[in-house]
Design an enzyme around this catalytic site. Structure first.
Site, mmCIF file in Angstrom:
data_model
loop_
_atom_site.group_PDB
_atom_site.id
_atom_site.type_symbol
_atom_site.label_atom_id
_atom_site.label_comp_id
_atom_site.label_asym_id
_atom_site.label_seq_id
_atom_site.Cartn_x
_atom_site.Cartn_y
_atom_site.Cartn_z
ATOM 1 N N LYS A 172 10.976 2.155 7.752
ATOM 2 C CA LYS A 172 10.226 0.627 8.157
ATOM 3 C C LYS A 172 10.544 -0.131 6.694
ATOM 4 C CE LYS A 172 6.884 -1.704 7.845
ATOM 5 N NZ LYS A 172 6.988 -2.993 7.075
ATOM 6 N N GLY A 225 4.896 1.780 -2.377
ATOM 7 C CA GLY A 225 4.035 0.525 -1.753
ATOM 8 C C GLY A 225 2.735 0.575 -2.925
ATOM 9 N N THR A 227 -1.264 0.641 -4.103
ATOM 10 C CA THR A 227 -2.123 2.007 -3.981
ATOM 11 C C THR A 227 -3.241 1.771 -2.931
ATOM 12 O OG1 THR A 227 -2.129 2.259 -6.295
ATOM 13 C CG2 THR A 227 -4.086 2.820 -5.424
ATOM 14 N N THR A 229 -2.806 0.376 0.187
ATOM 15 C CA THR A 229 -2.070 0.791 1.234
ATOM 16 C C THR A 229 -1.727 2.202 1.260
ATOM 17 O OG1 THR A 229 -0.756 -1.427 0.896
ATOM 18 C CG2 THR A 229 0.022 0.052 2.696
ATOM 19 N N GLU A 247 4.292 7.033 -3.566
ATOM 20 C CA GLU A 247 4.816 6.558 -4.749
ATOM 21 C C GLU A 247 3.871 5.074 -4.869
ATOM 22 O OE1 GLU A 247 6.639 7.737 -7.106
ATOM 23 O OE2 GLU A 247 7.600 9.452 -6.096
ATOM 24 N N CYS A 281 7.291 -1.977 -9.988
ATOM 25 C CA CYS A 281 6.195 -0.978 -10.314
ATOM 26 C C CYS A 281 6.049 -0.539 -11.793
ATOM 27 C CB CYS A 281 6.285 0.150 -9.437
ATOM 28 S SG CYS A 281 7.772 1.280 -9.242
ATOM 29 N N GLU A 372 -3.612 -4.506 -10.994
ATOM 30 C CA GLU A 372 -2.183 -4.488 -10.719
ATOM 31 C C GLU A 372 -1.920 -5.998 -10.649
ATOM 32 O OE1 GLU A 372 0.354 -2.760 -7.795
ATOM 33 O OE2 GLU A 372 1.961 -2.345 -9.332
HETATM 34 P P1 NAD Z 1 2.373 -2.626 0.230
HETATM 35 O O1 NAD Z 1 1.559 -1.530 0.047
HETATM 36 O O2 NAD Z 1 1.906 -3.960 0.800
HETATM 37 O O3 NAD Z 1 3.727 -2.585 1.362
HETATM 38 C C1 NAD Z 1 4.450 -1.634 1.345
HETATM 39 C C2 NAD Z 1 5.348 -0.958 2.704
HETATM 40 O O4 NAD Z 1 4.054 -0.576 3.487
HETATM 41 C C3 NAD Z 1 5.658 -2.414 3.349
HETATM 42 O O5 NAD Z 1 6.785 -1.850 4.069
HETATM 43 C C4 NAD Z 1 4.526 -2.612 4.360
HETATM 44 O O6 NAD Z 1 4.672 -3.256 5.605
HETATM 45 C C5 NAD Z 1 3.903 -1.133 4.565
HETATM 46 N N1 NAD Z 1 2.438 -1.191 5.107
HETATM 47 C C6 NAD Z 1 1.481 -2.037 4.936
HETATM 48 N N2 NAD Z 1 0.282 -1.458 5.432
HETATM 49 C C7 NAD Z 1 0.609 -0.451 6.059
HETATM 50 C C8 NAD Z 1 -0.210 0.546 6.795
HETATM 51 N N3 NAD Z 1 -1.410 0.429 6.976
HETATM 52 N N4 NAD Z 1 0.704 1.809 6.989
HETATM 53 C C9 NAD Z 1 1.635 1.927 6.917
HETATM 54 N N5 NAD Z 1 2.588 1.022 6.470
HETATM 55 C C10 NAD Z 1 2.003 -0.234 5.827
HETATM 56 O O7 NAD Z 1 3.387 -2.883 -0.956
HETATM 57 P P2 NAD Z 1 4.349 -4.265 -1.326
HETATM 58 O O8 NAD Z 1 3.419 -5.368 -1.691
HETATM 59 O O9 NAD Z 1 5.335 -4.149 -0.490
HETATM 60 O O10 NAD Z 1 4.865 -3.653 -2.698
HETATM 61 C C11 NAD Z 1 4.230 -3.855 -4.054
HETATM 62 C C12 NAD Z 1 3.463 -2.718 -4.436
HETATM 63 O O11 NAD Z 1 4.570 -1.483 -4.555
HETATM 64 C C13 NAD Z 1 3.045 -2.665 -5.779
HETATM 65 O O12 NAD Z 1 1.763 -2.127 -5.860
HETATM 66 C C14 NAD Z 1 3.930 -1.755 -6.384
HETATM 67 O O13 NAD Z 1 3.515 -1.255 -7.765
HETATM 68 C C15 NAD Z 1 4.420 -0.859 -5.661
HETATM 69 N N6 NAD Z 1 5.541 -0.110 -5.821
HETATM 70 C C16 NAD Z 1 5.386 1.312 -6.320
HETATM 71 C C17 NAD Z 1 6.544 1.889 -6.765
HETATM 72 C C18 NAD Z 1 6.689 3.374 -7.188
HETATM 73 O O14 NAD Z 1 7.818 3.967 -7.216
HETATM 74 N N7 NAD Z 1 5.649 3.788 -7.526
HETATM 75 C C19 NAD Z 1 7.858 1.340 -6.461
HETATM 76 C C20 NAD Z 1 8.048 0.020 -6.169
HETATM 77 C C21 NAD Z 1 6.614 -0.615 -5.786
#
Ligand code: NAD
Length: 468
Positions: A172, A225, A227, A229, A247, A281, A372
């Site tokens: 997804k 994604g 923290t 979420t 992650e 990130c 963040e």
């Molecule tokens: P997000 O958490 O909003 O979304 C990430 C993914 O999760 C998307 O595909 C989203 O549709 C899905 N999602 C949202 N709610 C969900 C739920 N309840 N159940 C299952 N899936 C769900 O994150 P974002 O805004 O897309 O990305 C930015 C964040 O990601 C930042 O906090 C960044 O630090 C983090 N990030 C971490 C890493 C790492 O390797 N640690 C890498 C890249 C980004």
């Protein structure tokens, strides 16, 4: 462009018949319609993956490896188109998509295609009594959820090890960046990946993502994604005893000691601050600089920040909502007593552009140094000695990565050991070896990916004890 879900090797419409707009953040124009999928679409994808699993998991590793290499070649052949799609979908500069995102997607498939040829398992011999050996078997259907900041880079970082080790998957991608995932699905057909091995379901996290994390026939979830979420994903997946890799977010420190090679430090800390407009990130959003060079550093850093070019060195933020969030933090910085040394405004043109922004005068307790922001906004704070640098760097609930600048070798090792951080770079930033363990401490994640850690995550260890 009207996208479909990729299920069982075919593109299909969402069962609800509903679609979402996909917006180009640089122009604010709708560039595609993507399925607004729900649990019915996720269920169909999981069933397709379950049907494909027996044959795929029994396919010899050498054969799986060949197919992954073909997929890597297909990505390489379509390099220009994929880079263009990634840039249009996410707002990042085309040059960055060409330099970072697409090369890494190719590398991910090549890396795991060959890693499975060099893996081995353990044997534990009990004198003349018995031999134990460890079978590492694929889990079944796995769910892969990725964010919008490095779309194909992070999606392929999950798909490649998952299918290389014999699982089938339902992925997804972020609803904000679906285009390269869709193209990857098409390329997987050309590469000969059997139907059902890779399935892609588009849509909202709360609906499609949630359905994946709660599906009884999904054995594991690999999630990247935010923290908050991540916490929801864990709450949904844990009662069903799914294997889980998280992650999550970061608020990474960059620590510059007075003896650092400043020319190099300027180059890399600028990149660490503003690459991908701060939407990585691993970006270093909190800079800590040793007192004797603080003024010189701030002056040099601000001067260089002013020279960054829109469209080349930074692009548009992902969405109007994210723009609001980032500019909201700039306002908060002022309210918390910070000084905007440069930037601080939305760029006056179409698209969600924010000027690279440097803030001084804030302490570690401020929300701007704790939360963040995930945009082109950094703070610079002075420190007096090594102990204070470590305390400042460790003063958040995150622990993803850190970058330390010093020419003192002993200090570099001491500080690296003392930082609460899954990765510490010394005199560099974002230098990635795909074999190393990658992940976060504290609220930046649970588990490690990368190299054999990924292959371990996507397999179940089974001990077989043979009595002699
Ligand atoms: P997000 O958490 O909003 O979304 C990430 C993914 O999760 C998307 O595909 C989203 O549709 C899905 N999602 C949202 N709610 C969900 C739920 N309840 N159940 C299952 N899936 C769900 O994150 P974002 O805004 O897309 O990305 C930015 C964040 O990601 C930042 O906090 C960044 O630090 C983090 N990030 C971490 C890493 C790492 O390797 N640690 C890498 C890249 C980004």
């Amino acid at each position: 462009m009207h996208l479909g879900n990729f299920i069982g090797g075919a593109f299909v419409a969402p069962q609800s018949g509903n679609y979402l707009d996909d917006i180009n953040p640089s122009t604010e124009e709708v560039i595609a319609q993507i399925p607004d999928s729900d649990e019915r679409d996720v269920d169909a994808a999981v069933r397709a993956a379950a049907i494909a699993f027996p044959a795929w998991s029994k396919t010899p590793a050498a054969e799986r490896s060949k197919l992954l290499l073909k997929l890597a070649d297909a990505i390489e052949k379509n390099f220009d188109e994929l880079a263009e799609l990634e840039s249009r979908d996410s707002g990042k500069p085309l040059s960055l998509a060409r330099l970072l995102d697409i090369p890494r997607a190719i590398a991910n498939f090549r890396f795991f295609a060959t890693a499975i040829l060099h893996d081995s398992s353990d044997a534990h011999i009990m004198d003349a009594t018995a031999i134990n050996y460890t079978l590492r078997q694929p889990l079944g259907v796995v769910g892969l959820i990725s964010p919008w900041n490095l779309p194909l880079y992070l999606l392929s970082w999950k798909i490649a090890p998952a299918i290389a080790s014999g699982n089938t998957c339902v992925a997804k991608p972020s609803e904000m960046t679906p285009l390269t995932a869709n193209r990857l699905a098409e390329l997987s057909i050309d590469a000969g990946i059997p139907p059902g091995v890779i399935n892609i379901v588009h849509g909202y996290g709360q609906k499609a993502g949630r359905a994946l994390t709660t599906h009884d026939d999904v054995a594991a979830i690999s999630f990247t994604g935010g923290t908050v979420t991540g916490s929801a994903v864990a709450a949904n997946a844990a009662p069903r005893f799914k294997k889980l890799s998280l992650e999550l977010g970061g608020k990474n420190p960059t620590v510059v000691f007075a003896d650092a090679d400043l020319d190099q430090a300027f180059k890399d800390t600028l990149r660490a601050s503003f690459w991908n407009q701060g939407e990585i990130c691993l970006c270093g959003s909190r800079l800590f600089v040793e007192q004797p060079i603080y003024d010189t550093f701030v002056e040099g850093f601000v001067e260089r920040t002013k020279q960054l070019r829109l469209g080349e060195d930074y692009g548009a933020l992902i969405s109007a909502a994210h723009l609001e969030k980032v500019t909201g933090y700039i306002e908060l910085a002022k309210n918390e007593g910070g000084t905007i040394a440069t930037g601080g405004n939305r760029v006056d043109r179409k698209g969600y552009f924010v000027e690279p922004t440097v803030i001084t005068g804030l302490g570690c307790d401020c929300r701007v140094l704790q939360e963040e922001i995930f945009g082109p906004v950094v703070t610079i704070t002075p420190f007096t000695d090594e102990a204070e640098a470590i305390a400042f760097a460790n003063s958040t609930r995150y622990g993803l990565s850190a970058s330390v600048w010093t020419r003192d070798l002993s200090r570099a090792h001491r500080v690296a050991a003392a930082l609460d951080s899954g990765t510490v770079w010394i005199n560099t930033w974002l230098l990635r070896d795909l074999r190393v363990p990658f992940g976060g401490m504290k609220e930046s994640g649970v588990g490690r990916e990368g190299g054999f850690e990924s292959l371990r995550f996507f397999t179940e260890a089974k001990n077989v004890c043979v009595k002699l």
